[in-house]
Motif scaffolding. Structure first.
Motif, PDB file in Angstrom:
ATOM      1  N   UNK A   1       0.793  -1.224   0.000  1.00  0.00           N
ATOM      2  CA  UNK A   1       0.000   0.000   0.000  1.00  0.00           C
ATOM      3  C   UNK A   1       0.822   1.269   0.000  1.00  0.00           C
ATOM      4  N   UNK A   2       2.140   1.144  -0.146  1.00  0.00           N
ATOM      5  CA  UNK A   2       3.006   2.333  -0.143  1.00  0.00           C
ATOM      6  C   UNK A   2       2.702   3.224  -1.339  1.00  0.00           C
ATOM      7  N   UNK A   3       2.663   4.537  -1.074  1.00  0.00           N
ATOM      8  CA  UNK A   3       2.445   5.521  -2.130  1.00  0.00           C
ATOM      9  C   UNK A   3       3.715   6.334  -2.304  1.00  0.00           C
ATOM     10  N   UNK A   4       4.235   6.352  -3.525  1.00  0.00           N
ATOM     11  CA  UNK A   4       5.454   7.106  -3.821  1.00  0.00           C
ATOM     12  C   UNK A   4       5.211   8.599  -3.647  1.00  0.00           C
ATOM     13  N   UNK A   5       6.003   9.269  -2.791  1.00  0.00           N
ATOM     14  CA  UNK A   5       5.817  10.714  -2.613  1.00  0.00           C
ATOM     15  C   UNK A   5       6.019  11.494  -3.911  1.00  0.00           C
ATOM     16  N   UNK A   6       6.978  11.073  -4.729  1.00  0.00           N
ATOM     17  CA  UNK A   6       7.267  11.782  -5.967  1.00  0.00           C
ATOM     18  C   UNK A   6       6.279  11.450  -7.079  1.00  0.00           C
ATOM     19  N   UNK A   7       5.984  10.182  -7.248  1.00  0.00           N
ATOM     20  CA  UNK A   7       5.191   9.730  -8.394  1.00  0.00           C
ATOM     21  C   UNK A   7       3.694   9.679  -8.100  1.00  0.00           C
ATOM     22  N   UNK A   8       3.340   9.509  -6.846  1.00  0.00           N
ATOM     23  CA  UNK A   8       1.932   9.385  -6.494  1.00  0.00           C
ATOM     24  C   UNK A   8       1.347   8.018  -6.793  1.00  0.00           C
ATOM     25  N   UNK A   9       2.183   7.069  -7.236  1.00  0.00           N
ATOM     26  CA  UNK A   9       1.680   5.727  -7.553  1.00  0.00           C
ATOM     27  C   UNK A   9       1.648   4.873  -6.284  1.00  0.00           C
ATOM     28  N   UNK A  10       0.766   3.878  -6.290  1.00  0.00           N
ATOM     29  CA  UNK A  10       0.600   3.013  -5.114  1.00  0.00           C
ATOM     30  C   UNK A  10       0.985   1.583  -5.473  1.00  0.00           C
ATOM     31  N   UNK A  11       1.723   0.935  -4.575  1.00  0.00           N
ATOM     32  CA  UNK A  11       2.169  -0.441  -4.776  1.00  0.00           C
ATOM     33  C   UNK A  11       1.302  -1.388  -3.943  1.00  0.00           C
ATOM     34  N   UNK A  12       0.847  -2.451  -4.586  1.00  0.00           N
ATOM     35  CA  UNK A  12       0.018  -3.432  -3.898  1.00  0.00           C
ATOM     36  C   UNK A  12       0.489  -4.830  -4.302  1.00  0.00           C
ATOM     37  N   UNK A  13       0.987  -5.574  -3.343  1.00  0.00           N
ATOM     38  CA  UNK A  13       1.419  -6.948  -3.608  1.00  0.00           C
ATOM     39  C   UNK A  13       0.218  -7.868  -3.512  1.00  0.00           C
ATOM     40  N   UNK A  14      -0.015  -8.623  -4.604  1.00  0.00           N
ATOM     41  CA  UNK A  14      -1.167  -9.521  -4.656  1.00  0.00           C
ATOM     42  C   UNK A  14      -0.733 -10.968  -4.719  1.00  0.00           C
ATOM     43  N   UNK A  15      -1.557 -11.782  -5.331  1.00  0.00           N
ATOM     44  CA  UNK A  15      -1.286 -13.207  -5.451  1.00  0.00           C
ATOM     45  C   UNK A  15      -0.160 -13.446  -6.448  1.00  0.00           C
ATOM     46  N   UNK A  16       1.049 -13.541  -5.952  1.00  0.00           N
ATOM     47  CA  UNK A  16       2.190 -13.865  -6.797  1.00  0.00           C
ATOM     48  C   UNK A  16       2.597 -12.796  -7.771  1.00  0.00           C
ATOM     49  N   UNK A  17       2.152 -11.563  -7.540  1.00  0.00           N
ATOM     50  CA  UNK A  17       2.536 -10.498  -8.462  1.00  0.00           C
ATOM     51  C   UNK A  17       2.459  -9.156  -7.767  1.00  0.00           C
ATOM     52  N   UNK A  18       2.919  -8.136  -8.460  1.00  0.00           N
ATOM     53  CA  UNK A  18       2.862  -6.765  -7.972  1.00  0.00           C
ATOM     54  C   UNK A  18       1.861  -5.985  -8.806  1.00  0.00           C
ATOM     55  N   UNK A  19       0.998  -5.251  -8.136  1.00  0.00           N
ATOM     56  CA  UNK A  19       0.081  -4.349  -8.811  1.00  0.00           C
ATOM     57  C   UNK A  19       0.479  -2.914  -8.480  1.00  0.00           C
ATOM     58  N   UNK A  20       0.532  -2.083  -9.503  1.00  0.00           N
ATOM     59  CA  UNK A  20       0.871  -0.681  -9.329  1.00  0.00           C
ATOM     60  C   UNK A  20      -0.296   0.143  -9.855  1.00  0.00           C
ATOM     61  N   UNK A  21      -0.693   1.138  -9.080  1.00  0.00           N
ATOM     62  CA  UNK A  21      -1.848   1.948  -9.445  1.00  0.00           C
ATOM     63  C   UNK A  21      -1.456   3.420  -9.553  1.00  0.00           C
ATOM     64  N   UNK A  22      -2.019   4.087 -10.533  1.00  0.00           N
ATOM     65  CA  UNK A  22      -1.789   5.512 -10.726  1.00  0.00           C
ATOM     66  C   UNK A  22      -2.518   6.287  -9.628  1.00  0.00           C
ATOM     67  N   UNK A  23      -2.252   7.590  -9.515  1.00  0.00           N
ATOM     68  CA  UNK A  23      -2.970   8.391  -8.511  1.00  0.00           C
ATOM     69  C   UNK A  23      -4.490   8.363  -8.677  1.00  0.00           C
ATOM     70  N   UNK A  24      -4.973   8.072  -9.882  1.00  0.00           N
ATOM     71  CA  UNK A  24      -6.425   7.996 -10.106  1.00  0.00           C
ATOM     72  C   UNK A  24      -6.968   6.589  -9.908  1.00  0.00           C
ATOM     73  N   UNK A  25      -6.095   5.643  -9.518  1.00  0.00           N
ATOM     74  CA  UNK A  25      -6.544   4.291  -9.245  1.00  0.00           C
ATOM     75  C   UNK A  25      -6.494   3.349 -10.427  1.00  0.00           C
TER      76      UNK A  25
END
Length: 261
Positions: free
Chosen positions: A154-178
């Motif tokens: 759930x970490x949000x990059x201060x510079x990029x505004x993107x959010x990291x979400x570790x799921x089932x065997x993979x990484x999901x990255x979300x933009x500031x708009x989700x």
């Protein structure tokens, strides 16, 4: 590869370190996903430069001090093609965010050296993703040093505004708009779907305009019919008045005179 020469020192700063961009398809796919989605994220900002596997030379006059992050983001520098990122020619602005995608060929000593390099030369955020283990680590600059981020979920990059979400065997990255970071195939599919929807919307708009045209034509015909009806009524009224006038002239429509007493 093109070899560029610094005019001030005649030192050659190669555009390639001779190393492959990736060791396998999974690593390459993740590098492309991260780099291309970052490009899309900042596509409308002309002063954010995003690159992948581009040699970064932080020190003028020394072509041995260099790294080629799998992806890097530089705020405050214009977009455009570069053979390498020579920091002294870029207002001395270091990349603020870098990404590395691990492969089985990465050695521990190599990763330690990369971390030391990024720490020394001013990177603000450093992210390392291992796609085989679905493991993400990150570091952020605090009081002049890169320090580990304790919780990446759930970490949000201060510079990029993107959010990291570790799921089932993979990484999901979300933009500031989700919106999720997507691979090229999925991006292309969504692009084609969006184009198809725009085509359908244009067709709906065209049909609606045609219906409005027909409605205007029907209204125009109705108005013409009302005009003709008014003209017929006016003609009939004029004819009646003419007949009455003619009768008056003939004395045929005078009321009878009352009998004389």
């Amino acid at each position: 590869m093109v070899r560029e020469v610094s005019k001030s020192t005649d030192i050659i700063y190669p555009d390639s370190d001779g190393q492959p961009m990736a060791d396998n398809t999974k690593q390459f796919r993740w590098i492309v996903v991260v780099k291309e989605n970052l490009e899309l994220l900042f596509a409308d900002n002309p002063d954010i430069f995003v690159a992948g596997d581009l040699l970064w030379y932080p020190v003028e006059g020394n072509n041995r001090i260099r790294r080629a992050p799998d992806a890097m983001v530089v705020f405050g520098r214009p977009k455009g093609d570069r053979g390498s990122y020579r920091q002294w020619e870029e207002d001395n602005i270091a990349p603020q965010v870098v990404f590395e995608i691990l492969s089985p060929g990465n050695r521990f000593s190599e990763m330690v050296q990369k971390q030391a390099f990024y720490n020394h030369y001013g990177v603000e955020e450093y992210y390392v993703y291992d796609p085989d283990e679905a493991d993400l680590t990150g570091m952020i600059r605090n009081q002049g040093m890169l320090e580990p981020i304790e919780e990446m979920q759930g970490w949000v990059s201060p510079r990029l505004g993107i959010r990291f979400q570790l799921g089932e065997g993979t990484l999901n990255i979300f933009t500031p708009t989700g919106d999720p970071f997507l691979g090229f195939i999925e991006l292309d599919r969504r692009r084609r779907d969006a184009e198809a929807e725009r085509d359908r919307e244009r067709q709906r708009a065209s049909l609606a305009e045609e219906e409005r045209d027909r409605e205007r034509q029907r209204a125009s015909l109705a108005e013409e019919e009302r005009d003709r009806e008014r003209q017929r009524a006016e003609a009939a009224e004029a004819q009646l008045q003419a007949m009455e006038q003619r009768l008056r002239e003939l004395g045929l429509n005078e009321p009878p005179h009352p009998p004389s007493e």
